[in-house]
Design a protein around this motif. Sequence first.
Motif, PDB file in Angstrom:
ATOM      1  N   ASP A 196       0.857  -1.190   0.000  1.00  0.00           N
ATOM      2  CA  ASP A 196       0.000   0.000   0.000  1.00  0.00           C
ATOM      3  C   ASP A 196       0.885   1.230   0.000  1.00  0.00           C
ATOM      4  O   ASP A 196       1.935   1.265   0.671  1.00  0.00           O
ATOM      5  CB  ASP A 196      -0.908   0.030   1.230  1.00  0.00           C
ATOM      6  CG  ASP A 196      -2.164  -0.794   1.049  1.00  0.00           C
ATOM      7  OD1 ASP A 196      -2.809  -0.656  -0.007  1.00  0.00           O
ATOM      8  OD2 ASP A 196      -2.518  -1.568   1.957  1.00  0.00           O
TER       9      ASP A 196
ATOM     10  N   PRO B  33      -2.644   5.079   3.580  1.00  0.00           N
ATOM     11  CA  PRO B  33      -4.014   4.736   3.944  1.00  0.00           C
ATOM     12  C   PRO B  33      -4.986   5.550   3.073  1.00  0.00           C
ATOM     13  O   PRO B  33      -5.071   6.775   3.182  1.00  0.00           O
ATOM     14  CB  PRO B  33      -4.119   5.137   5.423  1.00  0.00           C
ATOM     15  CG  PRO B  33      -2.711   5.320   5.882  1.00  0.00           C
ATOM     16  CD  PRO B  33      -1.946   5.783   4.674  1.00  0.00           C
TER      17      PRO B  33
ATOM     18  N   PHE C 177     -11.311   0.863   0.425  1.00  0.00           N
ATOM     19  CA  PHE C 177     -10.706  -0.016   1.416  1.00  0.00           C
ATOM     20  C   PHE C 177      -9.539  -0.768   0.764  1.00  0.00           C
ATOM     21  O   PHE C 177      -9.584  -1.108  -0.412  1.00  0.00           O
ATOM     22  CB  PHE C 177     -11.704  -1.051   1.921  1.00  0.00           C
ATOM     23  CG  PHE C 177     -12.898  -0.503   2.660  1.00  0.00           C
ATOM     24  CD1 PHE C 177     -13.120   0.852   2.813  1.00  0.00           C
ATOM     25  CD2 PHE C 177     -13.828  -1.379   3.202  1.00  0.00           C
ATOM     26  CE1 PHE C 177     -14.235   1.341   3.478  1.00  0.00           C
ATOM     27  CE2 PHE C 177     -14.935  -0.924   3.866  1.00  0.00           C
ATOM     28  CZ  PHE C 177     -15.149   0.437   4.014  1.00  0.00           C
ATOM     29  N   SER C 178      -8.527  -1.088   1.548  1.00  0.00           N
ATOM     30  CA  SER C 178      -7.414  -1.898   1.059  1.00  0.00           C
ATOM     31  C   SER C 178      -7.765  -3.380   1.149  1.00  0.00           C
ATOM     32  O   SER C 178      -8.247  -3.858   2.184  1.00  0.00           O
ATOM     33  CB  SER C 178      -6.151  -1.636   1.877  1.00  0.00           C
ATOM     34  OG  SER C 178      -5.136  -2.587   1.550  1.00  0.00           O
TER      35      SER C 178
ATOM     36  N   ASN D 290      -8.607   1.371   6.835  1.00  0.00           N
ATOM     37  CA  ASN D 290      -7.237   1.378   6.318  1.00  0.00           C
ATOM     38  C   ASN D 290      -6.181   1.655   7.382  1.00  0.00           C
ATOM     39  O   ASN D 290      -5.024   1.245   7.221  1.00  0.00           O
ATOM     40  CB  ASN D 290      -7.135   2.351   5.150  1.00  0.00           C
ATOM     41  CG  ASN D 290      -7.910   1.836   3.949  1.00  0.00           C
ATOM     42  OD1 ASN D 290      -8.106   0.634   3.788  1.00  0.00           O
ATOM     43  ND2 ASN D 290      -8.382   2.752   3.104  1.00  0.00           N
TER      44      ASN D 290
ATOM     45  N   GLY E  53      -6.532  -2.564   6.431  1.00  0.00           N
ATOM     46  CA  GLY E  53      -7.510  -3.147   5.524  1.00  0.00           C
ATOM     47  C   GLY E  53      -8.419  -4.146   6.222  1.00  0.00           C
ATOM     48  O   GLY E  53      -8.867  -5.120   5.602  1.00  0.00           O
TER      49      GLY E  53
END
Length: 305
Positions: free
Chosen positions: A75, A78, A83-84, A269, A273
Motif C-alpha cells: 500500500d 491509507p 478499502f485496502s 485502512n 484493511g
Amino acid sequence: MMQTITHGGATIAAFHDEPTGSWQYVVSDPETRAAAVIDPVWDFDEKAAATATRNADRIASYVRAQNLQLAWILDTHPHADHFSAAPYLKDQFAAPTAIGEKVRGVQALWKDIYGLGDDFPTDGRQWDRLFSEGDTFKVGGLDGKVMFSPGHTMASITYVIGGNAFVHDTLMMPDAGTSRADFPGGDSHALYRSIQEILALPDDTGVFIGHDYGPEGREPACFSTVATQKADNIHVGGGVSEAEFVALRDKRDATLPLPRLMLYALQVNIRGGRLPEPESDGRAFFRIPANQFEPPKTGQDKEAG
C-alpha cells in the motif's frame, strides 16, 4: 478495465476500479515470475455497508493465470476513497504486506478523530513491514526502492520498481494535474517538493498513477513518463514555482468535497484493511464522527482531484 504495459524491465498489469477511479497494479519480473501487488481495492457499497471482493478476485485470478509468485502486497498510504484488500490477498498468497513507517502518524491522527480507545495500536503492527525512506527490496530480479512522498497524506510513499515509479496520489495524468493536499495531515508545500523529487528521476522512468477519472470523456489512463510529466502536467509542468503551485492547489482544494467513502475507509485502512473489531454478537460496526468536517462544497466528488 485491465491493461498490460511492459516498461523498465517489468510487466505491469493495471486494473481500474470505475466507482472510485482507482488504479491497482500487479508488477512482475518476466524472468523469475515474481510479482508485487500495489494498492488493491476491497469493494464497498456504502448504501448497504457491504464489502465485496470483485477487484481483489480479478487480481488473484490474474496472478494465478500468469503463474506468478507474490513477493509483496504494497500500500502506498491509507486511502480515503477505498478499502485496502491487502489482508484478503495475503490470506490467499501468504505474501507480506507493507506500507511506509509514517503510517503511525496517520493512525494516531485518525484514532483521535474516531475517538478510538487506548487499546487501538498506532505502531503499524497491522502490516508485516514498515518501510523507511530509501529502503530497498526485491521483486525477483527487479530492484525496488522506497521514496517518501508526503503531501497528499503525511504517510504517502512512492515505490520505484525497475524503471517505474508508482506515485500513488501525488501526480495524476498530465491533463489532470496533481492530487489534493487538504486531508488531515496533508500539505501542498510538501506535495510540491515530493513531486519535484519524482520529476528528478530519469526522464524515461515510467509514472504509474493512483487515480484517473477520464476527464472530458477520455478513457481512463494510468501511464506516462517523467519526461511527459515535466513537459505537459497542467499543474507542475514547465517549471512552475512552489508558490504558484501552492496557490493553485489550495484554491482548487477549497472547492472539493470530501470523498464519499472517506469516513468509512480511513477506519478500515488504519487497521491495514480490516473492519473494526466485532462486538460480542460477532457483528462489526463503523464509527462516524459527527460534525468533524464541513459539509461538502461545490465540486467533483473525487479523492485525488
